[in-house]
Scaffold this active site. Structure first.
Site, PDB file in Angstrom:
ATOM      1  N   GLY A 110      32.143  31.075  36.899  1.00  0.00           N
ATOM      2  CA  GLY A 110      32.662  32.342  36.388  1.00  0.00           C
ATOM      3  C   GLY A 110      33.935  32.258  35.569  1.00  0.00           C
ATOM      4  O   GLY A 110      34.601  33.272  35.370  1.00  0.00           O
ATOM      5  N   ILE A 144      39.311  35.803  36.558  1.00  0.00           N
ATOM      6  CA  ILE A 144      39.751  35.645  37.951  1.00  0.00           C
ATOM      7  C   ILE A 144      39.441  34.217  38.425  1.00  0.00           C
ATOM      8  O   ILE A 144      40.259  33.583  39.106  1.00  0.00           O
ATOM      9  CB  ILE A 144      39.073  36.711  38.844  1.00  0.00           C
ATOM     10  CG1 ILE A 144      39.625  38.103  38.494  1.00  0.00           C
ATOM     11  CG2 ILE A 144      39.283  36.395  40.317  1.00  0.00           C
ATOM     12  CD1 ILE A 144      38.981  39.262  39.241  1.00  0.00           C
ATOM     13  N   ASP A 191      22.947  29.325  33.598  1.00  0.00           N
ATOM     14  CA  ASP A 191      22.713  30.770  33.536  1.00  0.00           C
ATOM     15  C   ASP A 191      22.089  31.137  34.880  1.00  0.00           C
ATOM     16  O   ASP A 191      20.980  30.695  35.201  1.00  0.00           O
ATOM     17  CB  ASP A 191      21.761  31.087  32.374  1.00  0.00           C
ATOM     18  CG  ASP A 191      21.403  32.564  32.319  1.00  0.00           C
ATOM     19  OD1 ASP A 191      21.715  33.300  33.276  1.00  0.00           O
ATOM     20  OD2 ASP A 191      20.793  32.978  31.312  1.00  0.00           O
ATOM     21  N   ILE A 216      31.083  36.071  39.290  1.00  0.00           N
ATOM     22  CA  ILE A 216      30.124  36.393  38.223  1.00  0.00           C
ATOM     23  C   ILE A 216      29.647  37.827  38.376  1.00  0.00           C
ATOM     24  O   ILE A 216      29.325  38.257  39.488  1.00  0.00           O
ATOM     25  CB  ILE A 216      28.895  35.453  38.350  1.00  0.00           C
ATOM     26  CG1 ILE A 216      29.276  34.009  38.021  1.00  0.00           C
ATOM     27  CG2 ILE A 216      27.740  35.924  37.488  1.00  0.00           C
ATOM     28  CD1 ILE A 216      28.166  33.014  38.322  1.00  0.00           C
ATOM     29  N   ALA A 221      26.924  44.013  33.799  1.00  0.00           N
ATOM     30  CA  ALA A 221      26.127  45.236  33.653  1.00  0.00           C
ATOM     31  C   ALA A 221      26.212  45.639  32.192  1.00  0.00           C
ATOM     32  O   ALA A 221      27.270  45.485  31.566  1.00  0.00           O
ATOM     33  CB  ALA A 221      26.650  46.353  34.547  1.00  0.00           C
ATOM     34  N   TYR A 260      32.347  53.169  37.225  1.00  0.00           N
ATOM     35  CA  TYR A 260      31.978  51.855  37.788  1.00  0.00           C
ATOM     36  C   TYR A 260      30.473  51.833  38.101  1.00  0.00           C
ATOM     37  O   TYR A 260      29.828  50.784  38.059  1.00  0.00           O
ATOM     38  CB  TYR A 260      32.836  51.544  39.019  1.00  0.00           C
ATOM     39  CG  TYR A 260      32.880  50.072  39.353  1.00  0.00           C
ATOM     40  CD1 TYR A 260      33.433  49.148  38.464  1.00  0.00           C
ATOM     41  CD2 TYR A 260      32.382  49.598  40.561  1.00  0.00           C
ATOM     42  CE1 TYR A 260      33.476  47.798  38.765  1.00  0.00           C
ATOM     43  CE2 TYR A 260      32.427  48.250  40.878  1.00  0.00           C
ATOM     44  CZ  TYR A 260      32.975  47.356  39.976  1.00  0.00           C
ATOM     45  OH  TYR A 260      33.016  46.019  40.288  1.00  0.00           O
ATOM     46  N   LYS A 303      27.921  45.648  43.774  1.00  0.00           N
ATOM     47  CA  LYS A 303      28.953  45.071  44.652  1.00  0.00           C
ATOM     48  C   LYS A 303      28.664  45.393  46.127  1.00  0.00           C
ATOM     49  O   LYS A 303      28.962  44.588  47.012  1.00  0.00           O
ATOM     50  CB  LYS A 303      30.351  45.574  44.267  1.00  0.00           C
ATOM     51  CG  LYS A 303      30.867  45.060  42.934  1.00  0.00           C
ATOM     52  CD  LYS A 303      30.923  43.552  42.859  1.00  0.00           C
ATOM     53  CE  LYS A 303      31.616  43.035  41.621  1.00  0.00           C
ATOM     54  NZ  LYS A 303      31.378  41.601  41.400  1.00  0.00           N
ATOM     55  N   LYS A 321      42.854  43.239  34.125  1.00  0.00           N
ATOM     56  CA  LYS A 321      42.335  43.288  32.747  1.00  0.00           C
ATOM     57  C   LYS A 321      41.695  41.937  32.372  1.00  0.00           C
ATOM     58  O   LYS A 321      42.392  40.976  32.071  1.00  0.00           O
ATOM     59  CB  LYS A 321      43.492  43.622  31.798  1.00  0.00           C
ATOM     60  CG  LYS A 321      43.052  44.251  30.521  1.00  0.00           C
ATOM     61  CD  LYS A 321      44.261  44.889  29.830  1.00  0.00           C
ATOM     62  CE  LYS A 321      43.894  45.393  28.465  1.00  0.00           C
ATOM     63  NZ  LYS A 321      43.847  44.334  27.449  1.00  0.00           N
ATOM     64  N   THR A 322      40.387  41.880  32.442  1.00  0.00           N
ATOM     65  CA  THR A 322      39.641  40.668  32.046  1.00  0.00           C
ATOM     66  C   THR A 322      38.540  41.092  31.083  1.00  0.00           C
ATOM     67  O   THR A 322      38.348  42.286  30.838  1.00  0.00           O
ATOM     68  CB  THR A 322      38.978  40.012  33.273  1.00  0.00           C
ATOM     69  OG1 THR A 322      38.036  40.952  33.812  1.00  0.00           O
ATOM     70  CG2 THR A 322      39.968  39.610  34.338  1.00  0.00           C
ATOM     71  N   LEU A 323      37.767  40.103  30.617  1.00  0.00           N
ATOM     72  CA  LEU A 323      36.661  40.390  29.702  1.00  0.00           C
ATOM     73  C   LEU A 323      35.661  41.353  30.358  1.00  0.00           C
ATOM     74  O   LEU A 323      35.264  42.366  29.767  1.00  0.00           O
ATOM     75  CB  LEU A 323      35.959  39.063  29.383  1.00  0.00           C
ATOM     76  CG  LEU A 323      35.226  38.945  28.067  1.00  0.00           C
ATOM     77  CD1 LEU A 323      36.157  39.192  26.900  1.00  0.00           C
ATOM     78  CD2 LEU A 323      34.613  37.541  27.961  1.00  0.00           C
TER      79      LEU A 323
HETATM   80  P1  NAP Z   1      35.207  37.551  33.418  1.00  0.00           P
HETATM   81  O1  NAP Z   1      36.330  36.674  33.069  1.00  0.00           O
HETATM   82  O2  NAP Z   1      34.469  38.216  32.292  1.00  0.00           O
HETATM   83  O3  NAP Z   1      34.195  36.731  34.344  1.00  0.00           O
HETATM   84  C1  NAP Z   1      32.859  37.142  34.556  1.00  0.00           C
HETATM   85  C2  NAP Z   1      32.047  35.897  34.544  1.00  0.00           C
HETATM   86  O4  NAP Z   1      30.645  36.142  34.854  1.00  0.00           O
HETATM   87  C3  NAP Z   1      32.055  35.247  33.161  1.00  0.00           C
HETATM   88  O5  NAP Z   1      32.395  33.887  33.269  1.00  0.00           O
HETATM   89  C4  NAP Z   1      30.625  35.439  32.719  1.00  0.00           C
HETATM   90  O6  NAP Z   1      30.181  34.532  31.752  1.00  0.00           O
HETATM   91  C5  NAP Z   1      29.906  35.268  34.042  1.00  0.00           C
HETATM   92  N1  NAP Z   1      28.498  35.588  33.898  1.00  0.00           N
HETATM   93  C6  NAP Z   1      27.935  36.730  33.439  1.00  0.00           C
HETATM   94  N2  NAP Z   1      26.599  36.579  33.355  1.00  0.00           N
HETATM   95  C7  NAP Z   1      26.327  35.323  33.794  1.00  0.00           C
HETATM   96  C8  NAP Z   1      25.127  34.579  33.927  1.00  0.00           C
HETATM   97  N3  NAP Z   1      23.926  35.086  33.635  1.00  0.00           N
HETATM   98  N4  NAP Z   1      25.215  33.296  34.409  1.00  0.00           N
HETATM   99  C9  NAP Z   1      26.405  32.750  34.710  1.00  0.00           C
HETATM  100  N5  NAP Z   1      27.579  33.415  34.593  1.00  0.00           N
HETATM  101  C10 NAP Z   1      27.535  34.679  34.122  1.00  0.00           C
HETATM  102  O7  NAP Z   1      35.696  38.747  34.370  1.00  0.00           O
HETATM  103  P2  NAP Z   1      36.378  38.764  35.816  1.00  0.00           P
HETATM  104  O8  NAP Z   1      37.016  40.093  35.918  1.00  0.00           O
HETATM  105  O9  NAP Z   1      37.160  37.531  36.052  1.00  0.00           O
HETATM  106  O10 NAP Z   1      35.112  38.800  36.770  1.00  0.00           O
HETATM  107  C11 NAP Z   1      34.891  37.864  37.811  1.00  0.00           C
HETATM  108  C12 NAP Z   1      34.367  38.552  39.044  1.00  0.00           C
HETATM  109  O11 NAP Z   1      35.400  39.360  39.603  1.00  0.00           O
HETATM  110  C13 NAP Z   1      33.184  39.478  38.820  1.00  0.00           C
HETATM  111  O12 NAP Z   1      32.298  39.394  39.917  1.00  0.00           O
HETATM  112  C14 NAP Z   1      33.838  40.841  38.779  1.00  0.00           C
HETATM  113  O13 NAP Z   1      32.961  41.895  39.064  1.00  0.00           O
HETATM  114  C15 NAP Z   1      34.873  40.646  39.872  1.00  0.00           C
HETATM  115  N6  NAP Z   1      35.974  41.597  39.928  1.00  0.00           N
HETATM  116  C16 NAP Z   1      36.695  41.896  38.814  1.00  0.00           C
HETATM  117  C17 NAP Z   1      37.734  42.808  38.892  1.00  0.00           C
HETATM  118  C18 NAP Z   1      38.529  43.176  37.669  1.00  0.00           C
HETATM  119  O14 NAP Z   1      39.132  44.259  37.663  1.00  0.00           O
HETATM  120  N7  NAP Z   1      38.579  42.353  36.653  1.00  0.00           N
HETATM  121  C19 NAP Z   1      38.059  43.409  40.126  1.00  0.00           C
HETATM  122  C20 NAP Z   1      37.313  43.083  41.253  1.00  0.00           C
HETATM  123  C21 NAP Z   1      36.276  42.183  41.137  1.00  0.00           C
HETATM  124  P3  NAP Z   1      29.970  35.157  30.243  1.00  0.00           P
HETATM  125  O15 NAP Z   1      31.307  35.391  29.688  1.00  0.00           O
HETATM  126  O16 NAP Z   1      29.177  34.150  29.554  1.00  0.00           O
HETATM  127  O17 NAP Z   1      29.165  36.426  30.385  1.00  0.00           O
END
Ligand code: NAP
Length: 255
Positions: free
Chosen positions: A13, A20, A64, A92, A95, A155, A162, A192-194
């Site tokens: 991820g 994160i 993937d 990971i 949506a 959300y 989740k 704030k992430t992608l």
């Molecule tokens: P992020 O940097 O965009 O990370 C999400 C990751 O999921 C990316 O590396 C993405 O790869 C990967 N992913 C998506 N589809 C995939 C697939 N088919 N196979 C393998 N990997 C895949 O965002 P993040 O906020 O750090 O998210 C990480 C986790 O934290 C997620 O579960 C998210 O829901 C959770 N979370 C986030 C927050 C927040 O506010 N940011 C809060 C609580 C929980 P690609 O870039 O290639 O799609």
């Protein structure tokens, strides 16, 4: 000696240095863990490989998580070139943008299937693939959010995914517990992430947390990394099936 010295961690991820999973990997490295990282596919290679190098990862494999052959191939390489692991991080989620705004009732069947597959089922698939190479007292960590428990505007579908992820964590805790392997969810406050940039009105959520959470601030990827290091370490040896909130206390506040 670090908290994770002698342990091997496999991290899914990392999309960039705001992810994160990047905060978690950095902390794991500081605490002495050996790292392997996995990224979603070839189109991300040029972005993720330099980050893996910066982190000193021993291995960087594409996978993937919607594809069983990809998972089997990645774990074949991991078993051969990295060996048994002590820590698995699932960070990971996905949506489609249209499912992260407006009315939840309008969620399309295809969006529901895809989001549940990537954001929830993939945890089951990765645990199954990791089980044969997971050492005793190993630890699996995944990332959740408060939208699993309460309605958070926009959300929507991700909240439902989740909830499935947190519930899966409890069922997986029983299966993996037979092998003395633990699994826990971290329910992180908004960062704030992608992935977060796809959620409608995300800036307002950040401002709301700053105003209303007991600690009156937002969390960082470093804060999540600290908690992940605790959950990955022997300090949390008898904790499994939990959802641990890293959210400046926001989840405990009512009116
Ligand atoms: P992020 O940097 O965009 O990370 C999400 C990751 O999921 C990316 O590396 C993405 O790869 C990967 N992913 C998506 N589809 C995939 C697939 N088919 N196979 C393998 N990997 C895949 O965002 P993040 O906020 O750090 O998210 C990480 C986790 O934290 C997620 O579960 C998210 O829901 C959770 N979370 C986030 C927050 C927040 O506010 N940011 C809060 C609580 C929980 P690609 O870039 O290639 O799609």
């Amino acid at each position: 000696m670090g908290l994770l010295t002698g342990k091997k961690a496999l991290i899914f991820g990392i999309a960039n240095n705001k992810s994160i999973a990047y905060g978690i990997a950095k902390k794991f490295k500081e605490e002495g863990a050996e790292l392997a990282v996995s990224y979603a596919g070839e189109k991300l290679e040029s972005r993720v490989v330099p980050i893996a190098e910066e982190l000193g990862a021993k291995l960087c494999v594409p996978c993937d998580v919607t594809c069983d052959e990809d998972i089997a191939k990645a774990f074949g390489i991991i078993a051969k070139d990295f060996g048994n692991i002590d820590i698995l991080v699932h960070s990971i989620a996905f949506a489609p943008g249209e499912a992260l705004k407006g009315r939840y009732i309008d969620t399309a069947r295809d969006a529901f299937k895809l989001s549940m597959d990537i954001s929830a089922y993939s945890l089951v698939a990765l645990c199954k693939a990791a089980e044969p190479i997971m050492n005793e007292w190993g630890s699996v960590i995944n990332m959740s959010y408060y939208g699993a428990e309460k309605v958070v505007t926009n959300y929507n579908l991700m909240g439902v995914a989740k909830a499935a992820l947190e519930c899966s964590t409890r069922y997986l805790a029983c299966d993996l517990g037979e092998k003395k392997v633990r699994i826990n969810s971290i329910s992180a406050g908004p960062i704030k992430t992608l992935a977060a940039s796809g959620i409608g009105g995300f800036k307002n959520i950040l401002a709301h947390i700053e105003e209303r959470s007991p600690l009156h601030q937002n969390v960082t990827i470093e804060d999540v990394g600290d908690t992940a290091a605790f959950l990955a370490s022997d300090l949390s040896k008898t904790i499994t099936g939990e959802t641990l909130h890293v959210d400046c206390g926001y989840n405990v506040v009512g009116i």
